[in-house]
Write a protein that holds these residues in place. Structure first.
Motif, PDB file in Angstrom:
ATOM      1  N   UNK A  25       0.829  -1.206   0.000  1.00 42.61           N
ATOM      2  CA  UNK A  25       0.000   0.000   0.000  1.00 42.61           C
ATOM      3  C   UNK A  25       0.865   1.258   0.000  1.00 42.61           C
ATOM      4  N   UNK A  26       0.589   2.165  -0.950  1.00 42.65           N
ATOM      5  CA  UNK A  26       1.364   3.410  -0.969  1.00 42.65           C
ATOM      6  C   UNK A  26       0.969   4.314   0.194  1.00 42.65           C
ATOM      7  N   UNK A  27       1.785   5.283   0.450  1.00 41.42           N
ATOM      8  CA  UNK A  27       1.499   6.244   1.512  1.00 41.42           C
ATOM      9  C   UNK A  27       2.711   6.475   2.384  1.00 41.42           C
ATOM     10  N   UNK A  28       2.511   7.217   3.426  1.00 42.44           N
ATOM     11  CA  UNK A  28       3.594   7.506   4.377  1.00 42.44           C
ATOM     12  C   UNK A  28       3.746   6.336   5.336  1.00 42.44           C
ATOM     13  N   UNK A  29       4.977   5.922   5.515  1.00 45.13           N
ATOM     14  CA  UNK A  29       5.296   4.828   6.420  1.00 45.13           C
ATOM     15  C   UNK A  29       6.284   5.344   7.454  1.00 45.13           C
ATOM     16  N   UNK A  30       6.152   4.894   8.683  1.00 43.88           N
ATOM     17  CA  UNK A  30       7.038   5.390   9.744  1.00 43.88           C
ATOM     18  C   UNK A  30       8.453   4.830   9.644  1.00 43.88           C
ATOM     19  N   UNK A  42       9.018  -2.634  -6.599  1.00 42.48           N
ATOM     20  CA  UNK A  42      10.044  -1.890  -7.329  1.00 42.48           C
ATOM     21  C   UNK A  42       9.536  -0.510  -7.733  1.00 42.48           C
ATOM     22  N   UNK A  43       8.267  -0.426  -8.108  1.00 40.15           N
ATOM     23  CA  UNK A  43       7.695   0.870  -8.505  1.00 40.15           C
ATOM     24  C   UNK A  43       7.795   1.872  -7.364  1.00 40.15           C
ATOM     25  N   UNK A  44       7.577   1.411  -6.166  1.00 42.92           N
ATOM     26  CA  UNK A  44       7.681   2.276  -4.998  1.00 42.92           C
ATOM     27  C   UNK A  44       9.141   2.558  -4.660  1.00 42.92           C
ATOM     28  N   UNK A  45       9.946   1.501  -4.674  1.00 44.79           N
ATOM     29  CA  UNK A  45      11.340   1.619  -4.291  1.00 44.79           C
ATOM     30  C   UNK A  45      11.542   1.754  -2.795  1.00 44.79           C
ATOM     31  N   UNK A  46      10.452   1.742  -2.048  1.00 48.28           N
ATOM     32  CA  UNK A  46      10.528   1.944  -0.591  1.00 48.28           C
ATOM     33  C   UNK A  46      10.590   0.613   0.153  1.00 48.28           C
ATOM     34  N   UNK A  47      11.165   0.669   1.339  1.00 47.97           N
ATOM     35  CA  UNK A  47      11.390  -0.529   2.147  1.00 47.97           C
ATOM     36  C   UNK A  47      10.116  -1.335   2.344  1.00 47.97           C
ATOM     37  N   UNK A  48       9.025  -0.679   2.755  1.00 47.65           N
ATOM     38  CA  UNK A  48       7.794  -1.426   3.066  1.00 47.65           C
ATOM     39  C   UNK A  48       7.315  -2.235   1.867  1.00 47.65           C
ATOM     40  N   UNK A  49       7.342  -1.659   0.681  1.00 48.88           N
ATOM     41  CA  UNK A  49       6.844  -2.343  -0.513  1.00 48.88           C
ATOM     42  C   UNK A  49       7.786  -3.453  -0.957  1.00 48.88           C
ATOM     43  N   UNK A  50       9.080  -3.235  -0.806  1.00 49.24           N
ATOM     44  CA  UNK A  50      10.051  -4.258  -1.194  1.00 49.24           C
ATOM     45  C   UNK A  50      10.034  -5.445  -0.241  1.00 49.24           C
ATOM     46  N   UNK A  51       9.667  -5.223   1.021  1.00 47.28           N
ATOM     47  CA  UNK A  51       9.578  -6.319   1.996  1.00 47.28           C
ATOM     48  C   UNK A  51       8.405  -7.244   1.705  1.00 47.28           C
ATOM     49  N   UNK A  52       7.443  -6.782   0.926  1.00 54.24           N
ATOM     50  CA  UNK A  52       6.297  -7.621   0.582  1.00 54.24           C
ATOM     51  C   UNK A  52       6.736  -8.842  -0.229  1.00 54.24           C
ATOM     52  N   UNK A  53       7.757  -8.675  -1.061  1.00 53.67           N
ATOM     53  CA  UNK A  53       8.179  -9.762  -1.939  1.00 53.67           C
ATOM     54  C   UNK A  53       8.668 -11.000  -1.185  1.00 53.67           C
ATOM     55  N   UNK A  54       9.617 -10.898  -0.240  1.00 52.92           N
ATOM     56  CA  UNK A  54      10.039 -12.122   0.448  1.00 52.92           C
ATOM     57  C   UNK A  54       8.919 -12.770   1.267  1.00 52.92           C
ATOM     58  N   UNK A  55       8.001 -11.963   1.774  1.00 49.69           N
ATOM     59  CA  UNK A  55       6.858 -12.542   2.493  1.00 49.69           C
ATOM     60  C   UNK A  55       5.990 -13.339   1.524  1.00 49.69           C
TER      61      UNK A  55
END
Length: 187
Positions: free
Chosen positions: A52-57, A135-148
């Motif tokens: 999910x896009x948005x601000x992440x802490x 990859x589109x986001x490039x942010x940690x939260x979105x990239x962590x979705x892949x190994x899960x």
């Protein structure tokens, strides 16, 4: 429509295709236990939340992969490739498809289309879509979705493999020897 909407539209196409193509599937003879299904769904929800896009802490909002529009359009290409693969695989599977680990009435061992190379190409396509979205986001939260997602689908594929081995015996063992589970040359 903005650039960021393209990936959302691709996911919407995937979802609509899945809903429409679920009509007319064969009846289920045996399906996975409710607890196993719920554990898988928990991983799916976690993956979706992370994408999910948005601000992440904190560090979850950090950019791990830069690249701007170049990175974004590469990501769109990866998502589109995953969409194409998963739809191709879903069409090849036909009425044998199920949203759960299941054995169907008159279940067939499909070895054509993408199943000639990969035993779980729908999962492979979904993984490409998740990887591209992260990859589109490039942010940690979105990239962590892949190994899960890899973990969830790998475990799910193991359960399917056990069941298909029980149903098809040596035919499935021979199929396993000549094909990859999820990613050719890796898994």
């Amino acid at each position: 429509m903005t650039f960021s909407d393209v990936i959302g539209v691709l996911w919407l196409i995937w979802l609509l295709y899945w809903i429409v193509s679920a009509r007319g599937i064969k009846p289920i003879v045996r399906h996975e236990a409710k607890g196993t299904r719920l554990a898988f769904l928990a991983q799916v929800v976690l993956t979706a939340v992370l994408l999910r896009p948005g601000r992440w802490p904190g560090w979850l909002g950090d950019t791990w992969i830069s690249g701007g529009l170049t990175r974004y359009w590469i990501a769109v290409t990866v998502v589109a490739a995953g969409l194409a693969l998963s739809i191709w695989a879903r069409r090849a599977l036909g009425r044998n498809w199920s949203g759960t680990v299941a054995v169907k009435e008159d279940h067939e061992l499909i070895q054509s289309g993408p199943y000639a190379w990969v035993r779980h190409p729908i999962y492979s396509g979904i993984l490409l879509m998740i990887l591209g979205t992260g990859l589109a986001s490039g942010r940690a939260h979105a990239l962590l979705a892949f190994p899960i997602a890899v973990s969830a689908l790998w475990l799910r594929s193991r359960a399917e493999e056990r069941w298909m081995g029980e149903v098809f015996g040596e035919r499935y063992a021979a199929y396993r020897r000549k094909s990859w589970a999820l990613i050719p040359r890796l898994l």
